[in-house]
Design a protein around this motif. Structure first.
Motif, PDB file in Angstrom:
ATOM      1  N   THR A 177       0.875  -1.106   0.083  1.00  0.00           N
ATOM      2  CA  THR A 177      -0.017  -0.060   0.087  1.00  0.00           C
ATOM      3  C   THR A 177       0.911   1.204   0.039  1.00  0.00           C
ATOM      4  N   THR A 178       2.273   1.132   0.149  1.00  0.00           N
ATOM      5  CA  THR A 178       3.013   2.521   0.281  1.00  0.00           C
ATOM      6  C   THR A 178       2.872   2.875  -1.210  1.00  0.00           C
ATOM      7  N   VAL A 179       2.776   2.348  -2.268  1.00  0.00           N
ATOM      8  CA  VAL A 179       2.566   2.728  -3.709  1.00  0.00           C
ATOM      9  C   VAL A 179       1.510   3.651  -4.001  1.00  0.00           C
ATOM     10  N   LEU A 180       0.350   3.337  -2.919  1.00  0.00           N
ATOM     11  CA  LEU A 180      -0.627   4.121  -2.927  1.00  0.00           C
ATOM     12  C   LEU A 180      -0.450   5.692  -2.255  1.00  0.00           C
ATOM     13  N   GLU A 181       0.599   5.775  -1.906  1.00  0.00           N
ATOM     14  CA  GLU A 181       1.011   6.890  -0.970  1.00  0.00           C
ATOM     15  C   GLU A 181       1.731   8.017  -1.795  1.00  0.00           C
ATOM     16  N   GLN A 182       1.863   7.695  -3.159  1.00  0.00           N
ATOM     17  CA  GLN A 182       2.795   8.401  -4.187  1.00  0.00           C
ATOM     18  C   GLN A 182       1.890   8.901  -5.239  1.00  0.00           C
ATOM     19  N   LYS A 183       2.347   9.690  -6.241  1.00  0.00           N
ATOM     20  CA  LYS A 183       1.653  10.012  -7.283  1.00  0.00           C
ATOM     21  C   LYS A 183       2.528   9.882  -8.268  1.00  0.00           C
ATOM     22  N   TYR A 184       1.571   9.837  -9.604  1.00  0.00           N
ATOM     23  CA  TYR A 184       2.455   9.040 -10.905  1.00  0.00           C
ATOM     24  C   TYR A 184       1.915  10.034 -12.023  1.00  0.00           C
ATOM     25  N   ASN A 185       2.809   9.848 -13.188  1.00  0.00           N
ATOM     26  CA  ASN A 185       2.552  10.565 -14.317  1.00  0.00           C
ATOM     27  C   ASN A 185       1.254   9.885 -15.034  1.00  0.00           C
ATOM     28  N   TYR A 186       1.361   8.470 -15.021  1.00  0.00           N
ATOM     29  CA  TYR A 186       0.344   7.725 -15.656  1.00  0.00           C
ATOM     30  C   TYR A 186       0.042   6.533 -14.945  1.00  0.00           C
ATOM     31  N   ILE A 187      -1.346   6.089 -14.931  1.00  0.00           N
ATOM     32  CA  ILE A 187      -1.843   4.926 -14.240  1.00  0.00           C
ATOM     33  C   ILE A 187      -2.412   4.013 -15.301  1.00  0.00           C
ATOM     34  N   THR A 188      -2.215   2.643 -15.238  1.00  0.00           N
ATOM     35  CA  THR A 188      -2.827   1.905 -16.070  1.00  0.00           C
ATOM     36  C   THR A 188      -3.899   0.746 -15.304  1.00  0.00           C
ATOM     37  N   CYS A 189      -4.802   0.796 -15.913  1.00  0.00           N
ATOM     38  CA  CYS A 189      -5.958  -0.188 -15.365  1.00  0.00           C
ATOM     39  C   CYS A 189      -6.587  -1.097 -16.337  1.00  0.00           C
ATOM     40  N   THR A 190      -5.857  -2.066 -16.797  1.00  0.00           N
ATOM     41  CA  THR A 190      -6.365  -3.001 -17.983  1.00  0.00           C
ATOM     42  C   THR A 190      -7.022  -4.320 -17.256  1.00  0.00           C
ATOM     43  N   GLU A 191      -8.277  -4.266 -17.985  1.00  0.00           N
ATOM     44  CA  GLU A 191      -9.224  -5.186 -17.828  1.00  0.00           C
ATOM     45  C   GLU A 191      -9.209  -5.450 -16.226  1.00  0.00           C
ATOM     46  N   VAL A 192      -9.490  -4.419 -15.570  1.00  0.00           N
ATOM     47  CA  VAL A 192      -9.814  -4.204 -14.136  1.00  0.00           C
ATOM     48  C   VAL A 192     -10.834  -3.762 -13.724  1.00  0.00           C
ATOM     49  N   ALA A 193     -11.334  -2.453 -14.404  1.00  0.00           N
ATOM     50  CA  ALA A 193     -12.259  -1.704 -13.919  1.00  0.00           C
ATOM     51  C   ALA A 193     -13.620  -2.717 -13.788  1.00  0.00           C
TER      52      ALA A 193
END
Length: 211
Positions: free
Chosen positions: A116-132
């Motif tokens: 969950t530490t990766v959810l405490e950072q910010k990103y230039n892009y996020i992918t969500c492939t066959e997940v939503a």
């Protein structure tokens, strides 16, 4: 059977389709169709189902399938930009392709990459492939994804849209017991406006939301 509000836009829903022991509802606002919560799998059964998926990140056919996302990222961003594959599963072809191109991308998955530490950072892009389509609470998930994006960031989604012209009863996509939310294109217009994205791009099953 009572129908709860749409888990994305909170509007009223009506019964839409019954098949065997499953009941599906449709939102009166965003027009999406969703599985009634009564029929959700338990977290344990959901994890077992995902482990049965044959997600080989090195599979060239799998890499070709997700190429609408990876090709756009390779065009839109530089190697020094940082990305997140949200819902990366047991093996992410998105991560493999981008890392092979020397891009920096992290992974998060509630079952298989639970850092969950990766959810405490910010990103230039996020992918969500066959997940939503697996989101039981899509409002909460899209709220989180928006918070994780840096200014001028992009969210890349792949999912198969619900279309009222299709024969829902024979539509293969709804038969996966972990697929619980089927987005009408109107839903992404609602997401764009609600979460203050500047642009929305849709082509086939690819969605790009841009800040």
């Amino acid at each position: 059977m009572e129908t709860p509000p749409c888990p994305l836009c909170r509007a009223n829903t009506i019964l839409y389709h019954k098949q065997k022991e499953h009941v599906f509802m449709q939102c009166s606002n965003c027009c999406s169709v969703m599985l009634h919560p009564q029929f959700y799998l338990s977290a344990e059964d959901e994890a077992v189902h995902y482990r049965q998926h044959n997600n080989n990140a090195s599979d060239t056919n799998y890499q070709k399938f997700i190429s609408p996302v990876t090709k756009r990222i390779l065009q839109d961003f530089k190697r020094e930009d940082v990305g997140l594959d949200f819902g990366s599963g047991t093996g992410s072809a998105v991560v493999r392709v981008l890392e092979d191109n020397h891009y920096c991308i992290k992974q998060y998955d509630p079952f298989f990459h639970v850092d969950t530490t990766v959810l405490e950072q910010k990103y230039n892009y996020i992918t969500c492939t066959e997940v939503a389509e697996h989101f039981k609470n899509p409002y909460k998930e899209f709220e989180l994804l928006r918070k994780l994006l840096r200014p001028e960031g992009k969210l890349y989604i792949m999912t198969e849209f619900f279309d009222a012209e299709k024969d829902f009863g024979s539509w293969y996509y709804k038969n996966d017991p972990t697929h619980v939310f089927f987005y009408h294109k109107n839903a992404f217009e609602w997401i764009k406006d609600t979460f203050d994205y500047k642009d929305l791009y849709i082509e086939k099953r690819l969605v790009v939301l841009s800040l």
